[in-house]
Enzyme design. Structure first.
Site, PDB file in Angstrom:
ATOM      1  N   HIS A  95     -26.050 -11.995  23.577  1.00 36.44           N
ATOM      2  CA  HIS A  95     -26.974 -12.139  24.697  1.00 36.44           C
ATOM      3  C   HIS A  95     -26.529 -11.242  25.835  1.00 36.44           C
ATOM      4  O   HIS A  95     -25.322 -11.082  26.049  1.00 36.44           O
ATOM      5  CB  HIS A  95     -27.016 -13.604  25.182  1.00 36.44           C
TER       6      HIS A  95
ATOM      7  N   ASP B  69     -32.136 -18.508  19.766  1.00 33.21           N
ATOM      8  CA  ASP B  69     -32.978 -18.282  18.591  1.00 33.21           C
ATOM      9  C   ASP B  69     -32.286 -18.583  17.264  1.00 33.21           C
ATOM     10  O   ASP B  69     -32.937 -18.581  16.221  1.00 33.21           O
ATOM     11  CB  ASP B  69     -33.454 -16.822  18.573  1.00 33.21           C
TER      12      ASP B  69
HETATM   13  N1  CMC Z   1     -24.689  -8.353  15.932  1.00 36.12           N
HETATM   14  C1  CMC Z   1     -23.667  -7.471  15.930  1.00 36.12           C
HETATM   15  N2  CMC Z   1     -23.174  -6.852  17.012  1.00 36.12           N
HETATM   16  C2  CMC Z   1     -23.780  -7.130  18.184  1.00 36.12           C
HETATM   17  C3  CMC Z   1     -24.846  -8.032  18.281  1.00 36.12           C
HETATM   18  C4  CMC Z   1     -25.303  -8.664  17.104  1.00 36.12           C
HETATM   19  N3  CMC Z   1     -26.311  -9.522  17.124  1.00 36.12           N
HETATM   20  N4  CMC Z   1     -25.248  -8.115  19.564  1.00 36.12           N
HETATM   21  C5  CMC Z   1     -24.461  -7.292  20.251  1.00 36.12           C
HETATM   22  N5  CMC Z   1     -23.573  -6.689  19.418  1.00 36.12           N
HETATM   23  C6  CMC Z   1     -22.497  -5.748  19.802  1.00 36.12           C
HETATM   24  C7  CMC Z   1     -23.054  -4.371  20.095  1.00 36.12           C
HETATM   25  O1  CMC Z   1     -23.048  -3.572  18.950  1.00 36.12           O
HETATM   26  C8  CMC Z   1     -22.108  -3.881  21.160  1.00 36.12           C
HETATM   27  O2  CMC Z   1     -20.907  -3.473  20.536  1.00 36.12           O
HETATM   28  P1  CMC Z   1     -20.043  -2.259  21.172  1.00 36.12           P
HETATM   29  O3  CMC Z   1     -19.613  -2.749  22.525  1.00 36.12           O
HETATM   30  O4  CMC Z   1     -18.928  -2.053  20.212  1.00 36.12           O
HETATM   31  O5  CMC Z   1     -20.972  -1.087  21.253  1.00 36.12           O
HETATM   32  C9  CMC Z   1     -21.787  -5.132  21.964  1.00 36.12           C
HETATM   33  O6  CMC Z   1     -21.952  -6.231  21.045  1.00 36.12           O
HETATM   34  C10 CMC Z   1     -22.698  -5.339  23.167  1.00 36.12           C
HETATM   35  O7  CMC Z   1     -24.032  -5.292  22.698  1.00 36.12           O
HETATM   36  P2  CMC Z   1     -25.243  -4.665  23.493  1.00 36.12           P
HETATM   37  O8  CMC Z   1     -26.294  -4.228  22.536  1.00 36.12           O
HETATM   38  O9  CMC Z   1     -24.734  -3.656  24.487  1.00 36.12           O
HETATM   39  O10 CMC Z   1     -25.724  -5.951  24.294  1.00 36.12           O
HETATM   40  P3  CMC Z   1     -27.076  -6.105  25.079  1.00 36.12           P
HETATM   41  O11 CMC Z   1     -26.799  -7.010  26.189  1.00 36.12           O
HETATM   42  O12 CMC Z   1     -27.677  -4.775  25.387  1.00 36.12           O
HETATM   43  O13 CMC Z   1     -28.056  -6.794  23.982  1.00 36.12           O
HETATM   44  C11 CMC Z   1     -29.089  -8.439  22.648  1.00 36.12           C
HETATM   45  C12 CMC Z   1     -28.291  -8.153  23.927  1.00 36.12           C
HETATM   46  C13 CMC Z   1     -29.561  -9.870  22.671  1.00 36.12           C
HETATM   47  C14 CMC Z   1     -30.329  -7.523  22.592  1.00 36.12           C
HETATM   48  C15 CMC Z   1     -28.176  -8.175  21.429  1.00 36.12           C
HETATM   49  O14 CMC Z   1     -27.067  -9.055  21.466  1.00 36.12           O
HETATM   50  C16 CMC Z   1     -28.920  -8.302  20.109  1.00 36.12           C
HETATM   51  O15 CMC Z   1     -29.525  -7.341  19.646  1.00 36.12           O
HETATM   52  N6  CMC Z   1     -28.903  -9.533  19.467  1.00 36.12           N
HETATM   53  C17 CMC Z   1     -29.691  -9.765  18.274  1.00 36.12           C
HETATM   54  C18 CMC Z   1     -31.147 -10.057  18.627  1.00 36.12           C
HETATM   55  C19 CMC Z   1     -31.300 -11.422  19.244  1.00 36.12           C
HETATM   56  O16 CMC Z   1     -30.772 -12.410  18.773  1.00 36.12           O
HETATM   57  N7  CMC Z   1     -32.126 -11.504  20.310  1.00 36.12           N
HETATM   58  C20 CMC Z   1     -32.429 -12.762  21.010  1.00 36.12           C
HETATM   59  C21 CMC Z   1     -31.803 -12.831  22.365  1.00 36.12           C
HETATM   60  S1  CMC Z   1     -31.799 -14.468  23.097  1.00 36.12           S
HETATM   61  C22 CMC Z   1     -33.445 -14.904  23.348  1.00 36.12           C
HETATM   62  C23 CMC Z   1     -34.256 -13.974  24.150  1.00 36.12           C
HETATM   63  O17 CMC Z   1     -33.813 -13.402  25.161  1.00 36.12           O
HETATM   64  O18 CMC Z   1     -35.404 -13.801  23.829  1.00 36.12           O
END
Ligand code: CMC
Length: 437
Positions: A308, A365
């Site tokens: 998140h 989720d």
């Molecule tokens: N699986 C594997 N690695 C992950 C994941 C994941 N689900 N989420 C984040 N990471 C890693 C990412 O690769 C990065 O690693 P590094 O620092 O080595 O590059 C680090 O964690 C930080 O991730 P980010 O993409 O910079 O984080 P963000 O804040 O931009 O993205 C997110 C947040 C929710 C989009 C992301 O965690 C994600 O894609 N999760 C899966 C989709 C998901 O479950 N979405 C629902 C979110 S909650 C409900 C809502 O808001 O609607």
């Protein structure tokens, strides 16, 4: 309350600029850079707005490090345990929990506004078979702008009150109609004698040949699920609502933009994506392989329902859903193998340094899909359920935004394209197609 009690000094090109530090009511601090460009020519660059507060808001507070979520100052767990979704909708939109009279008035308004314009009913006949209900929902909400009085920043307080209740109430009717159409059954109209969530379940599952028995436990669960999704401050869809609304677009088109933003798998669409992923992992049988894939930087695979932007600890909403999910499956005797896979993934991730170091925990989720499945909600409706629940949040933010007389949302950019010297004589040498001459 917002205090301006200190300042930060920026030293740039031998010039010192003082930037006020403002402080929110929970002590969070922010640099106020509103004079930055004027005084220095600088803009800020913050992709994905990970460090940017786009507005001040009194609606929802999150502390992502401590796993705190409060609506209007009240912790989410208390709301989920003690009040109904309609009360939470009132709280978000109006700022306090309703009195008995306010609850009655608000419920009557929702009931009065629950019918969809009859001419809009025929729209459902023209979507292709298999159309995703989120696409149908955003289209129908946008179409409301053509059927109901325009409501924008210039509207009267009464019009705003009615229109907000209408959009919160009708979206539920649209969602249920879309589902009924998709399975080829006659639509079921809303009933004045049913509560908000009971009404929705009845519209989804009642049939002339098989009357639906409304289970009080299903109604309670739906209330809980809707409450925990009702708002989440400046998430992607709420930011879309505020941004679109800031151009003084009417409420319905503004909310349609929120629905569209929510449909993405990185946002609300994750609840459906989680189930699809769990099913894939189960079919493969090798959970560790998918954990390795999620950690592999050369692999685009991500664990859906994990991570998140704000929470770097367990999402307090996920905690509530996990408990409710385990309880419901146990009580109903449902044995869902996807829950075992989900538990296994969570167990591994909690011990694995990749997830621990990055603060990646199950988000809201991760378990909702398993619970919705157990409640008989079809998979392609999962994100629609999220949208219904998020309506009061979007409406509350839209109202706050129009009341704040904020500026149109119009960020800057850093241009990285070609300069005229790089373009050279391209335009002089260009031969236009002869048809244009
Ligand atoms: N699986 C594997 N690695 C992950 C994941 C994941 N689900 N989420 C984040 N990471 C890693 C990412 O690769 C990065 O690693 P590094 O620092 O080595 O590059 C680090 O964690 C930080 O991730 P980010 O993409 O910079 O984080 P963000 O804040 O931009 O993205 C997110 C947040 C929710 C989009 C992301 O965690 C994600 O894609 N999760 C899966 C989709 C998901 O479950 N979405 C629902 C979110 S909650 C409900 C809502 O808001 O609607």
């Amino acid at each position: 309350m917002m205090n301006k009690n200190s300042e930060a000094i920026l030293n740039f090109e031998n010039k010192e600029i003082a930037l006020p530090v403002i402080c929110g009511s929970e002590g969070e601090k922010a640099l106020d850079i509103s004079t930055l460009r004027k005084s220095t020519g600088l803009v800020t660059l913050d992709q994905g707005f990970a460090n940017t507060a786009s507005c001040c808001s009194q609606i929802t507070y999150i502390d992502g490090e401590k796993g705190i979520l409060r609506y209007r100052g009240i912790p989410i767990a208390e709301l989920a345990a003690k009040v109904s979704f309609v009360d939470v909708a009132y709280l978000l939109v109006h700022g306090t929990l309703p009195t008995e009279k306010e609850r009655m008035d608000f419920s009557s308004l929702l009931n009065y506004n629950s019918l969809l314009h009859e001419d809009m009913r025929h729209f459902f006949d023209h979507f292709p078979k298999g159309a995703h209900p989120m696409h149908i929902l955003s289209t129908m909400v946008n179409a409301m702008a053509a059927f109901y009085p325009t409501v924008d920043v210039t509207a009267t307080a009464r019009n705003i009150e009615h229109s907000c209740a209408r959009v919160i109430s009708i979206v539920r009717t649209i969602a249920a109609f879309a589902y009924k159409k998709s399975i080829g059954e006659p639509i079921v109209y809303p009933r004045h004698d049913l509560s908000y969530c009971a009404n929705f379940l009845n519209m989804m599952f009642d049939s002339p040949v098989k009357p639906y028995h409304i289970s009080p436990e299903a109604v309670r669960l739906l209330n809980v699920l809707f409450i925990i999704h009702a708002d989440h401050e400046q998430n992607c869809s709420t930011t879309a609502v505020r941004a679109i609304g800031s151009a003084q677009v009417n409420l319905y088109s503004t909310i349609a933009a929120g629905v569209s933003a929510l449909s993405g798998p990185l946002h609300g669409g994750a609840n459906q994506a989680v189930i699809e992923q769990l099913r894939m992992i189960m079919a493969d049988g090798d959970v560790d392989k998918f954990i390795r894939k999620a950690k592999d930087k050369n692999d685009s695979f991500r664990l859906m329902g994990f991570g998140h932007r704000v929470y770097k600890t367990y999402d307090p909403r996920a905690e509530i859903v996990r408990k409710e999910c385990e309880k419901y499956l146990k009580e109903t005797g449902i044995n869902d193998p996807l829950l075992d896979i989900a538990h296994k993934i969570e167990e591994i991730a909690r011990e694995d340094s990749y997830f621990v170091e990055r603060g990646l925990y199950p988000n809201v989720d991760f378990y909702t899909g398993i619970l919705y499945r157990a409640m008989g909600i079809p998979e392609n409706m999962f994100t629609v359920m999220f949208a219904l629940a998020r309506l009061p949040g979007w409406v509350a933010h839209w109202r706050e935004m129009i009341g704040d007389s904020t500026k149109i949302v119009r960020p800057r950019q850093i241009y990285t394209g070609r300069t005229p010297s790089e373009v050279g004589s391209e335009i002089e040498n260009f031969s236009p197609p002869s048809l244009l001459i």
